[in-house]
Design a protein around this motif. Structure first.
Motif, PDB file in Angstrom:
ATOM      1  N   GLU A 287      -5.590  -1.807   1.125  1.00 16.25           N
ATOM      2  CA  GLU A 287      -6.659  -1.756   0.118  1.00 16.25           C
ATOM      3  C   GLU A 287      -7.201  -0.339  -0.089  1.00 16.25           C
ATOM      4  O   GLU A 287      -7.437   0.078  -1.224  1.00 16.25           O
ATOM      5  CB  GLU A 287      -7.810  -2.693   0.501  1.00 16.25           C
ATOM      6  CG  GLU A 287      -7.454  -4.169   0.437  1.00 16.25           C
ATOM      7  CD  GLU A 287      -7.009  -4.651  -0.959  1.00 16.25           C
ATOM      8  OE1 GLU A 287      -7.229  -3.953  -1.971  1.00 16.25           O
ATOM      9  OE2 GLU A 287      -6.405  -5.742  -1.021  1.00 16.25           O
ATOM     10  N   PHE A 288      -7.384   0.404   0.988  1.00 19.71           N
ATOM     11  CA  PHE A 288      -7.945   1.757   0.839  1.00 19.71           C
ATOM     12  C   PHE A 288      -6.975   2.700   0.134  1.00 19.71           C
ATOM     13  O   PHE A 288      -7.371   3.756  -0.345  1.00 19.71           O
ATOM     14  CB  PHE A 288      -8.343   2.346   2.197  1.00 19.71           C
ATOM     15  CG  PHE A 288      -9.690   1.888   2.689  1.00 19.71           C
ATOM     16  CD1 PHE A 288     -10.846   2.149   1.957  1.00 19.71           C
ATOM     17  CD2 PHE A 288      -9.817   1.195   3.892  1.00 19.71           C
ATOM     18  CE1 PHE A 288     -12.099   1.741   2.413  1.00 19.71           C
ATOM     19  CE2 PHE A 288     -11.064   0.777   4.349  1.00 19.71           C
ATOM     20  CZ  PHE A 288     -12.212   1.043   3.612  1.00 19.71           C
ATOM     21  N   ASN A 289      -5.694   2.330   0.105  1.00 13.85           N
ATOM     22  CA  ASN A 289      -4.701   3.178  -0.567  1.00 13.85           C
ATOM     23  C   ASN A 289      -4.170   2.547  -1.857  1.00 13.85           C
ATOM     24  O   ASN A 289      -3.118   2.936  -2.363  1.00 13.85           O
ATOM     25  CB  ASN A 289      -3.547   3.483   0.405  1.00 13.85           C
ATOM     26  CG  ASN A 289      -4.015   4.344   1.564  1.00 13.85           C
ATOM     27  OD1 ASN A 289      -4.251   5.540   1.388  1.00 13.85           O
ATOM     28  ND2 ASN A 289      -4.206   3.738   2.735  1.00 13.85           N
ATOM     29  N   ALA A 290      -4.933   1.584  -2.354  1.00 18.16           N
ATOM     30  CA  ALA A 290      -4.445   0.764  -3.473  1.00 18.16           C
ATOM     31  C   ALA A 290      -4.205   1.570  -4.747  1.00 18.16           C
ATOM     32  O   ALA A 290      -3.360   1.216  -5.564  1.00 18.16           O
ATOM     33  CB  ALA A 290      -5.424  -0.371  -3.754  1.00 18.16           C
ATOM     34  N   GLY A 291      -4.938   2.656  -4.936  1.00 22.19           N
ATOM     35  CA  GLY A 291      -4.812   3.413  -6.177  1.00 22.19           C
ATOM     36  C   GLY A 291      -3.555   4.255  -6.256  1.00 22.19           C
ATOM     37  O   GLY A 291      -3.193   4.756  -7.329  1.00 22.19           O
ATOM     38  N   TYR A 292      -2.856   4.423  -5.126  1.00 22.56           N
ATOM     39  CA  TYR A 292      -1.696   5.312  -5.161  1.00 22.56           C
ATOM     40  C   TYR A 292      -0.537   4.785  -4.301  1.00 22.56           C
ATOM     41  O   TYR A 292       0.395   4.210  -4.841  1.00 22.56           O
ATOM     42  CB  TYR A 292      -2.111   6.722  -4.739  1.00 22.56           C
ATOM     43  CG  TYR A 292      -1.056   7.778  -4.979  1.00 22.56           C
ATOM     44  CD1 TYR A 292      -0.680   8.150  -6.268  1.00 22.56           C
ATOM     45  CD2 TYR A 292      -0.426   8.418  -3.911  1.00 22.56           C
ATOM     46  CE1 TYR A 292       0.303   9.107  -6.483  1.00 22.56           C
ATOM     47  CE2 TYR A 292       0.554   9.387  -4.116  1.00 22.56           C
ATOM     48  CZ  TYR A 292       0.906   9.730  -5.402  1.00 22.56           C
ATOM     49  OH  TYR A 292       1.874  10.691  -5.611  1.00 22.56           O
ATOM     50  N   LEU A 293      -0.617   4.938  -2.980  1.00 23.86           N
ATOM     51  CA  LEU A 293       0.530   4.566  -2.140  1.00 23.86           C
ATOM     52  C   LEU A 293       0.910   3.097  -2.289  1.00 23.86           C
ATOM     53  O   LEU A 293       2.081   2.747  -2.422  1.00 23.86           O
ATOM     54  CB  LEU A 293       0.223   4.850  -0.663  1.00 23.86           C
ATOM     55  CG  LEU A 293       0.794   6.109  -0.023  1.00 23.86           C
ATOM     56  CD1 LEU A 293       0.702   6.006   1.491  1.00 23.86           C
ATOM     57  CD2 LEU A 293       2.229   6.385  -0.453  1.00 23.86           C
ATOM     58  N   THR A 294      -0.094   2.225  -2.263  1.00 20.67           N
ATOM     59  CA  THR A 294       0.192   0.799  -2.388  1.00 20.67           C
ATOM     60  C   THR A 294       0.851   0.511  -3.741  1.00 20.67           C
ATOM     61  O   THR A 294       1.813  -0.262  -3.819  1.00 20.67           O
ATOM     62  CB  THR A 294      -1.098  -0.036  -2.233  1.00 20.67           C
ATOM     63  OG1 THR A 294      -1.741   0.349  -1.010  1.00 20.67           O
ATOM     64  CG2 THR A 294      -0.796  -1.523  -2.194  1.00 20.67           C
ATOM     65  N   ALA A 295       0.351   1.165  -4.791  1.00 26.51           N
ATOM     66  CA  ALA A 295       0.933   0.958  -6.126  1.00 26.51           C
ATOM     67  C   ALA A 295       2.371   1.459  -6.158  1.00 26.51           C
ATOM     68  O   ALA A 295       3.258   0.820  -6.739  1.00 26.51           O
ATOM     69  CB  ALA A 295       0.085   1.666  -7.184  1.00 26.51           C
ATOM     70  N   ILE A 296       2.628   2.595  -5.520  1.00 24.21           N
ATOM     71  CA  ILE A 296       3.993   3.141  -5.484  1.00 24.21           C
ATOM     72  C   ILE A 296       4.923   2.182  -4.758  1.00 24.21           C
ATOM     73  O   ILE A 296       6.052   1.938  -5.181  1.00 24.21           O
ATOM     74  CB  ILE A 296       3.987   4.528  -4.783  1.00 24.21           C
ATOM     75  CG1 ILE A 296       3.333   5.573  -5.690  1.00 24.21           C
ATOM     76  CG2 ILE A 296       5.404   4.951  -4.387  1.00 24.21           C
ATOM     77  CD1 ILE A 296       3.153   6.942  -5.039  1.00 24.21           C
ATOM     78  N   LEU A 297       4.431   1.589  -3.667  1.00 23.70           N
ATOM     79  CA  LEU A 297       5.318   0.796  -2.812  1.00 23.70           C
ATOM     80  C   LEU A 297       5.352  -0.688  -3.167  1.00 23.70           C
ATOM     81  O   LEU A 297       6.230  -1.411  -2.728  1.00 23.70           O
ATOM     82  CB  LEU A 297       4.936   1.008  -1.339  1.00 23.70           C
ATOM     83  CG  LEU A 297       5.299   2.435  -0.877  1.00 23.70           C
ATOM     84  CD1 LEU A 297       4.461   2.889   0.307  1.00 23.70           C
ATOM     85  CD2 LEU A 297       6.789   2.537  -0.551  1.00 23.70           C
ATOM     86  N   GLU A 298       4.381  -1.131  -3.965  1.00 24.59           N
ATOM     87  CA  GLU A 298       4.370  -2.555  -4.325  1.00 24.59           C
ATOM     88  C   GLU A 298       4.536  -2.786  -5.832  1.00 24.59           C
ATOM     89  O   GLU A 298       4.743  -3.922  -6.263  1.00 24.59           O
ATOM     90  CB  GLU A 298       3.063  -3.212  -3.857  1.00 24.59           C
ATOM     91  CG  GLU A 298       2.921  -3.235  -2.348  1.00 24.59           C
ATOM     92  CD  GLU A 298       1.705  -4.029  -1.885  1.00 24.59           C
ATOM     93  OE1 GLU A 298       1.156  -4.836  -2.666  1.00 24.59           O
ATOM     94  OE2 GLU A 298       1.306  -3.824  -0.724  1.00 24.59           O
ATOM     95  N   GLY A 299       4.359  -1.736  -6.641  1.00 28.64           N
ATOM     96  CA  GLY A 299       4.519  -1.904  -8.080  1.00 28.64           C
ATOM     97  C   GLY A 299       3.379  -2.647  -8.742  1.00 28.64           C
ATOM     98  O   GLY A 299       3.532  -3.215  -9.825  1.00 28.64           O
ATOM     99  N   LYS A 300       2.227  -2.675  -8.078  1.00 32.02           N
ATOM    100  CA  LYS A 300       1.058  -3.285  -8.715  1.00 32.02           C
ATOM    101  C   LYS A 300      -0.224  -2.726  -8.106  1.00 32.02           C
ATOM    102  O   LYS A 300      -0.216  -2.170  -7.008  1.00 32.02           O
ATOM    103  CB  LYS A 300       1.089  -4.800  -8.544  1.00 32.02           C
ATOM    104  CG  LYS A 300       1.074  -5.251  -7.091  1.00 32.02           C
ATOM    105  CD  LYS A 300       1.120  -6.771  -7.026  1.00 32.02           C
ATOM    106  CE  LYS A 300       0.203  -7.253  -5.931  1.00 32.02           C
ATOM    107  NZ  LYS A 300      -0.027  -8.640  -5.816  1.00 32.02           N
ATOM    108  N   TYR A 301      -1.302  -2.850  -8.849  1.00 30.27           N
ATOM    109  CA  TYR A 301      -2.611  -2.579  -8.279  1.00 30.27           C
ATOM    110  C   TYR A 301      -3.084  -3.867  -7.624  1.00 30.27           C
ATOM    111  O   TYR A 301      -2.966  -4.955  -8.219  1.00 30.27           O
ATOM    112  CB  TYR A 301      -3.585  -2.131  -9.370  1.00 30.27           C
ATOM    113  CG  TYR A 301      -3.313  -0.727  -9.890  1.00 30.27           C
ATOM    114  CD1 TYR A 301      -3.250   0.363  -9.022  1.00 30.27           C
ATOM    115  CD2 TYR A 301      -3.135  -0.479 -11.257  1.00 30.27           C
ATOM    116  CE1 TYR A 301      -3.008   1.651  -9.496  1.00 30.27           C
ATOM    117  CE2 TYR A 301      -2.900   0.800 -11.741  1.00 30.27           C
ATOM    118  CZ  TYR A 301      -2.837   1.862 -10.856  1.00 30.27           C
ATOM    119  OH  TYR A 301      -2.599   3.130 -11.321  1.00 30.27           O
TER     120      TYR A 301
END
Ligand code: PNW
Length: 489
Positions: A287-301
């Motif tokens: 959640e704390f990285n949702a704006g960038y790393l998570t989006a890169i690695l999961e393809g969604k916000y």
């Protein structure tokens, strides 16, 4: 009280061991053997573990008007009054543009086999887009050749914050997705020309920092303080720039070229290492990285991110998310400090962040908290959450209150303390099979530390900015020893 046997002469002898070039004796391995103690439970770092150092273009190069380089937002910013603490600029910085051959020898002296540096976009495209300046890339070709000739593998970062000023003027920089596209065009151009010798490319350095400090707190260039909705939009454009660049590199580079981000992720640590708290730290990381790393690695916000942002959520299309999540080959992590200590929430669900305030004045920083376990948990979470198979620690290091001692040397034991503790945690990580393949200490040498000017020093080599003399600190000897032994614990 006097300690028996601790005379001045004896101290002088000990100090002489630490002189750079002569390894610190006796080696810890030998000392362990002599003591009869068994080696610690951690295995050494993996055999092919890559030890390196890092710098960035604007922080070391200087030569801002040479060979057709265009202006960057940092040139503009440093020349404004009151932005840089000591009123300095990086017009000359470490003069690395002219001294790169000597600086490559400094890397070699450490025994390091990798060097992470960045390419200044405005050297290659003085106007950000359009006509390239061939002399710009020439410099990096010379640098790459020099590194390879000395057995040092080049790791290139394409964007370490020095956006062409022309793009700031034309589009508002990262406020526009035109800049994301311009970045991809630049990335493809560079990748096509260097991928015969450069095998590993990082797209963007520290999205989190550049967005927050450049567009929120105004501490970094371009020095804006935007409302949250626009900050989120800027971050989306940076993420999109990363993704489009990955695609452009795939399209233009030789096959086998590896690419990924270099991010200072929000590092979440279980306050007490129980399975429930570890899980909580993973959820917090996502959640704390949702704006960038998570989006890169999961393809969604994430739902959490969108709910929290509410009306401030960025505007985006499904195609954007597809580009942002283009497959990558590795994740680079800049690890300086822990960001959150968490425990599991009520009924063991979610996470609960705890307050903490561990800053150390002798580290000479108002932001760098010491929490060595950040070095263990950051790669562990990335590997576990997203099944990432290749991780590099693209930066780790500290400023410290370095003092020149009477004998002209710098005994920076605070930095050694910091590095030893973080590296011990990294050794725990690789011992457990967490796939960290290399480590780049920040930084090879003291350099222009952004809005802190030359007041904060991060180098293993001290730099006298009046004479450009480089002097190894004791931490250089420490690092040399770690590299040689491929172990710290
Ligand atoms: C990084 N924080 O910046 C940058 O990539 C380097 O250019 C810089 O010189 C180095 O670390 C030391 O500052 C950061 O507040 C700045 O967490 C601030 C933070 C993290 C990284």
């Amino acid at each position: 009280m006097r300690f028996k046997g601790f005379s001045r002469r004896r101290f002088a002898k000990i100090a002489a061991w630490s002189v750079f070039g002569i390894s610190v004796r006796p080696s810890t391995a030998a000392a362990n053997a002599a003591s009869g103690f068994a080696k610690a439970k951690f295995a050494n770092f993996p055999d092919n573990f890559l030890w390196g150092t890092a710098t960035s273009a604007y922080q070391v190069e200087g030569a801002i008007n040479e060979d057709g380089r265009g202006a960057s937002i940092w040139d503009r910013f440093t020349h404004l009054k009151g932005k840089i603490i000591d009123q300095s600029t990086a017009d000359i910085a470490n003069d690395h543009y002219h001294r790169y051959k000597g600086d490559v020898q400094l890397i070699k002296e450490l025994g390091a086999r990798a060097y992470r540096f960045s390419i200044a976009w405005p050297r290659v495209f003085p106007e950000g887009t359009g006509t390239p300046n061939p002399k710009g890339l020439d410099f990096y070709n010379r640098l790459v050749d020099e590194l390879l000739a000395n057995g040092i593998e080049p790791f290139v970062t394409l964007y370490h914050w020095d956006l062409p000023q022309a793009l700031q003027d034309r589009y508002g920089g990262w406020r526009s997705r035109d800049t994301s596209q311009a970045f991809a065009d630049y990335a493809g151009y560079v990748a096509e020309r260097i991928s015969d010798r450069v095998k590993s490319i990082f797209t963007i350095n520290e999205c989190a920092r550049l967005v927050q400090a450049g567009f929120g707190t105004a501490i970094d260039a371009p020095g804006l303080s935007l409302p949250q909705k626009e900050i989120n939009q800027v971050r989306h454009h940076v993420a999109l720039g990363h993704g489009l660049a990955v695609q452009a590199i795939r399209a233009h580079a030789r096959s086998g070229t590896r690419v990924g981000p270099a991010e200072n992720m929000e590092i979440c640590i279980p306050a007490i290492e129980t399975p429930a708290n570890v899980r909580a730290a993973e959820i917090a990381t996502r959640e704390f990285n949702a704006g960038y790393l998570t989006a890169i690695l999961e393809g969604k916000y994430t739902d959490g991110f969108l709910a929290y942002a509410g009306a401030d959520a960025p505007t985006f299309t499904p195609e954007d998310l597809k580009a942002i999540s283009s497959p990558i080959d590795f994740v680079g992590l800049n690890v300086y400090m822990p960001n959150h200590y968490v425990i599991a929430g009520e009924n063991g669900e979610g996470f609960f962040p705890l307050p903490f305030a561990a800053t150390y004045p002798h580290m000479d920083s108002n932001w760098l908290r010491i929490g060595p376990e950040a070095m263990y948990w950051a790669p562990r979470h990335v590997a576990k959450l997203w099944n990432v198979k290749s991780i590099y620690i693209t930066e780790n290091g500290t400023s410290a209150a370095d003092r020149l001692s009477g004998d002209g040397k710098i005994y920076d034991v605070d930095r050694i303390m910091y590095l030893r503790n973080y590296l011990t945690q990294l050794q725990r990580a690789t011992s457990e099979g967490i796939p960290v393949e290399g480590y780049f200490v920040w930084s090879l040498m003291d350099n222009f530390e952004w809005s802190d000017g030359y007041e904060k020093r991060f180098g293993l080599y001290h730099v006298d900015f009046k004479t450009q003399r480089r002097t190894p600190k004791l931490s250089a000897s420490f690092y040399q020893e770690v590299v040689k032994r491929n172990a710290v614990a």
